[in-house]
Design an enzyme around this catalytic site. Structure first.
Site, PDB file in Angstrom:
ATOM      1  N   SER A 124     103.548  71.115 -11.037  1.00 53.74           N
ATOM      2  CA  SER A 124     103.768  69.861 -11.207  1.00 53.74           C
ATOM      3  C   SER A 124     105.609  69.741 -11.892  1.00 53.74           C
ATOM      4  CB  SER A 124     102.574  69.221 -11.456  1.00 53.74           C
ATOM      5  OG  SER A 124     103.152  67.979 -11.683  1.00 53.74           O
ATOM      6  N   TYR A 148      95.614  67.604 -17.288  1.00 51.27           N
ATOM      7  CA  TYR A 148      96.643  68.095 -16.080  1.00 51.27           C
ATOM      8  C   TYR A 148      97.058  69.122 -16.490  1.00 51.27           C
ATOM      9  CZ  TYR A 148      98.149  68.227 -11.249  1.00 51.27           C
ATOM     10  OH  TYR A 148      98.338  68.254  -9.981  1.00 51.27           O
ATOM     11  N   LYS A 152      98.756  73.331 -15.697  1.00 53.39           N
ATOM     12  CA  LYS A 152      99.464  73.532 -15.136  1.00 53.39           C
ATOM     13  C   LYS A 152     100.485  74.106 -15.364  1.00 53.39           C
ATOM     14  CE  LYS A 152      98.463  71.408 -10.888  1.00 53.39           C
ATOM     15  NZ  LYS A 152      97.702  72.690 -10.083  1.00 53.39           N
TER      16      LYS A 152
HETATM   17  P1  NAD Z   1      94.229  67.717  -2.620  1.00 51.68           P
HETATM   18  O1  NAD Z   1      93.032  67.585  -3.445  1.00 51.68           O
HETATM   19  O2  NAD Z   1      94.676  66.720  -1.190  1.00 51.68           O
HETATM   20  O3  NAD Z   1      93.923  69.227  -2.139  1.00 51.68           O
HETATM   21  C1  NAD Z   1      92.905  70.101  -2.715  1.00 51.68           C
HETATM   22  C2  NAD Z   1      92.377  70.809  -1.832  1.00 51.68           C
HETATM   23  O4  NAD Z   1      91.601  72.094  -2.782  1.00 51.68           O
HETATM   24  C3  NAD Z   1      91.475  69.981  -1.194  1.00 51.68           C
HETATM   25  O5  NAD Z   1      91.015  70.504  -0.228  1.00 51.68           O
HETATM   26  C4  NAD Z   1      89.953  70.472  -2.235  1.00 51.68           C
HETATM   27  O6  NAD Z   1      89.061  70.326  -1.542  1.00 51.68           O
HETATM   28  C5  NAD Z   1      90.629  72.196  -2.466  1.00 51.68           C
HETATM   29  N1  NAD Z   1      89.399  72.571  -3.587  1.00 51.68           N
HETATM   30  C6  NAD Z   1      89.994  71.057  -4.868  1.00 51.68           C
HETATM   31  N2  NAD Z   1      89.255  72.325  -5.818  1.00 51.68           N
HETATM   32  C7  NAD Z   1      88.323  73.908  -5.165  1.00 51.68           C
HETATM   33  C8  NAD Z   1      87.852  75.076  -5.387  1.00 51.68           C
HETATM   34  N3  NAD Z   1      87.829  75.486  -6.657  1.00 51.68           N
HETATM   35  N4  NAD Z   1      87.792  75.956  -4.666  1.00 51.68           N
HETATM   36  C9  NAD Z   1      88.274  76.269  -3.472  1.00 51.68           C
HETATM   37  N5  NAD Z   1      89.393  74.373  -2.817  1.00 51.68           N
HETATM   38  C10 NAD Z   1      88.715  73.715  -4.317  1.00 51.68           C
HETATM   39  O7  NAD Z   1      95.529  67.669  -3.404  1.00 51.68           O
HETATM   40  P2  NAD Z   1      96.668  68.262  -2.924  1.00 51.68           P
HETATM   41  O8  NAD Z   1      98.161  66.978  -3.661  1.00 51.68           O
HETATM   42  O9  NAD Z   1      96.784  68.997  -1.884  1.00 51.68           O
HETATM   43  O10 NAD Z   1      97.811  69.041  -4.038  1.00 51.68           O
HETATM   44  C11 NAD Z   1      97.566  70.297  -3.941  1.00 51.68           C
HETATM   45  C12 NAD Z   1      98.052  71.119  -5.236  1.00 51.68           C
HETATM   46  O11 NAD Z   1      98.734  71.037  -5.201  1.00 51.68           O
HETATM   47  C13 NAD Z   1      97.174  70.968  -6.706  1.00 51.68           C
HETATM   48  O12 NAD Z   1      96.804  72.383  -7.312  1.00 51.68           O
HETATM   49  C14 NAD Z   1      97.921  69.940  -7.377  1.00 51.68           C
HETATM   50  O13 NAD Z   1      97.246  70.390  -8.403  1.00 51.68           O
HETATM   51  C15 NAD Z   1      99.273  69.846  -6.983  1.00 51.68           C
HETATM   52  N6  NAD Z   1     100.223  68.865  -6.707  1.00 51.68           N
HETATM   53  C16 NAD Z   1     100.348  67.854  -6.658  1.00 51.68           C
HETATM   54  C17 NAD Z   1     100.505  66.289  -6.388  1.00 51.68           C
HETATM   55  C18 NAD Z   1     100.240  65.691  -5.506  1.00 51.68           C
HETATM   56  O14 NAD Z   1     101.275  64.417  -5.737  1.00 51.68           O
HETATM   57  N7  NAD Z   1      99.319  65.956  -4.772  1.00 51.68           N
HETATM   58  C19 NAD Z   1     102.024  67.124  -7.449  1.00 51.68           C
HETATM   59  C20 NAD Z   1     102.479  67.926  -7.409  1.00 51.68           C
HETATM   60  C21 NAD Z   1     101.636  69.116  -7.907  1.00 51.68           C
END
Ligand code: NAD
Ligand code: UDP
Length: 339
Positions: A124, A148, A152
């Site tokens: 991120s 958070y 990362k």
């Molecule tokens: P999201 O919460 O929609 O998706 C994450 C998925 O992982 C969910 O389906 C959740 O049920 C699953 N999950 C969480 N913990 C788990 C575990 N211990 N075991 C198995 N499954 C698990 O989030 P997203 O927006 O799709 O983000 C995906 C990744 O990208 C994350 O790592 C997040 O930190 C990173 N990210 C997201 C953003 C954003 O703004 N959306 C920005 C930068 C980085």
């Protein structure tokens, strides 16, 4: 390629699954559905016209992951699973370290057991912290200002140390800017539980009438109109960046960190007006005090992604708003059945 996707039911994971399946990758996905619905998978299968296997499992569960790895024998892993709410991470730091760091370490250990050497990791832009200069290049100092962001950064370091143990290992650390939008079919999109923390889902819930107005957090920043500026990237562009990253790591060894953004900064009020135009709905808003810890502005230098991955964002702010609105208006309650 045989690709294991963790967190495939989530916002970014589900859109990436569609692109991976369209590109004929062989996919297995793992999700514990802590922040998503299994209904996503039905829609991904319909959209891609393909099936894939999945298991409800926690990436921290070593036994479950071990069975999955030995049965599927992935050649690469895309690791999305994790917790992502900045505010919650400050309240529950141990939970965030437990989930995000242990999850990553467990995956790497399972990969070693079956000699899987390739990983794409969801990092991120929060790893950069307070900008010393903008746009952020990948060699900007890394000083995250919240728990958070530290999960990362430390995951990036853990993955880099893992990769350094064997010159045939390969890792791509993708530093996302602000993912928004939805698949242009309106079938899959972002479905936050509770009150959205992020700007775009909040705006779209105001547009659909689930919330009366948007709180604009601060209009006295040193930015073009005083409101916060971010680099919003369409989720489909982000998804295609993952497929490019997979192609890259299958051909190159070592570790690379790459920004995925558009390189353009957009203010809160610009986004509000773009959404009004795309949706035809009025977005009421009130100016509120700044939100704690918010940066005035940040955006990506996206040239490394272009040179290294041959990837560039193609979608406009109008596309981001129009696609969000299509998803929101066709699914006013997200993946929950309409009551
Ligand atoms: P999201 O919460 O929609 O998706 C994450 C998925 O992982 C969910 O389906 C959740 O049920 C699953 N999950 C969480 N913990 C788990 C575990 N211990 N075991 C198995 N499954 C698990 O989030 P997203 O927006 O799709 O983000 C995906 C990744 O990208 C994350 O790592 C997040 O930190 C990173 N990210 C997201 C953003 C954003 O703004 N959306 C920005 C930068 C980085
Ligand atoms: N923002 C806002 N109202 C909201 C949510 C966000 O004004 O309800 C602003 C926020 O202050 C920031 C921008 O919108 O300037 C993007 O915020 P978001 O939480 O989506 O992303 P992040 O701050 O994590 O980059």
């Amino acid at each position: 390629m045989r690709v294991l996707v963790t967190g495939g039911s989530g916002y970014i994971g589900s859109h990436t699954l569609v692109t991976l399946l369209q590109e004929r990758h062989d996919v297995f996905t793992v999700d514990n559905f802590s922040n998503s619905s299994p209904e996503t998978f039905n829609r991904v299968m319909r959209l891609s016209n393909q099936t894939f296997d999945f298991e409800e499992a926690d990436v921290n569960d070593a036994d479950a992951m071990s069975s999955i790895f030995s049965a599927f024998e992935p050649e690469a892993v895309i690791h999305f699973a994790g917790l992502k709410a900045v505010g919650e991470s400050e309240e529950k730091p141990l939970l965030y370290y437990q989930e995000n760091l242990n999850g990553t370490m467990n995956l790497l250990a399972q990969m070693d057991k079956i000699n899987c050497r390739n990983i794409v990791f969801s990092s991120s832009a929060t790893v950069y912290g307070i900008p010393e200069f903008l746009p952020y290049t990948e060699d900007h100092p890394l000083n995250p200002i919240n728990v958070y962001g530290r999960t990362k950064l430390w995951s990036e370091q853990i993955i880099s140390d893992w990769a350094a143990t064997d010159p045939s290992k390969s890792a791509m650390l993708l530093r996302y800017f602000n993912p928004v939008g939805a698949h242009d079919s309106g079938q899959i999109g972002e479905d936050p539980s509770g009150i959205p923390n992020n700007l775009m889902p909040f705006i779209s819930q105001v547009a659909i009438g689930r919330r009366p107005y948007l709180n604009v957090f601060g209009d006295d920043f040193d930015t073009k109109d005083g409101t916060g500026v971010r680099d919003y990237i369409h989720i489909s562009d982000l998804a295609s960046g993952h497929v490019k990253a997979l192609d890259y790591i299958s051909q190159h060894k070592g570790v690379e960190a790459v920004n995925l953004g558009t390189g353009e900064g957009v203010s809160v009020l610009e986004m509000v007006h773009a959404f009004e135009t795309a949706s035809g709905q009025k977005i009421d808003y009130k100016i509120m005090p700044r939100r704690k810890g918010d940066l005035a502005a940040n955006w990506a230098d996206s040239r490394k992604a272009e040179t290294l991955l041959n990837w560039k964002a193609t979608k406009t702010i109008h596309d981001m708003c129009a696609d969000t609105w299509r998803w929101q208006s066709q699914n006013p309650n997200g993946y929950e059945p309409q009551s």
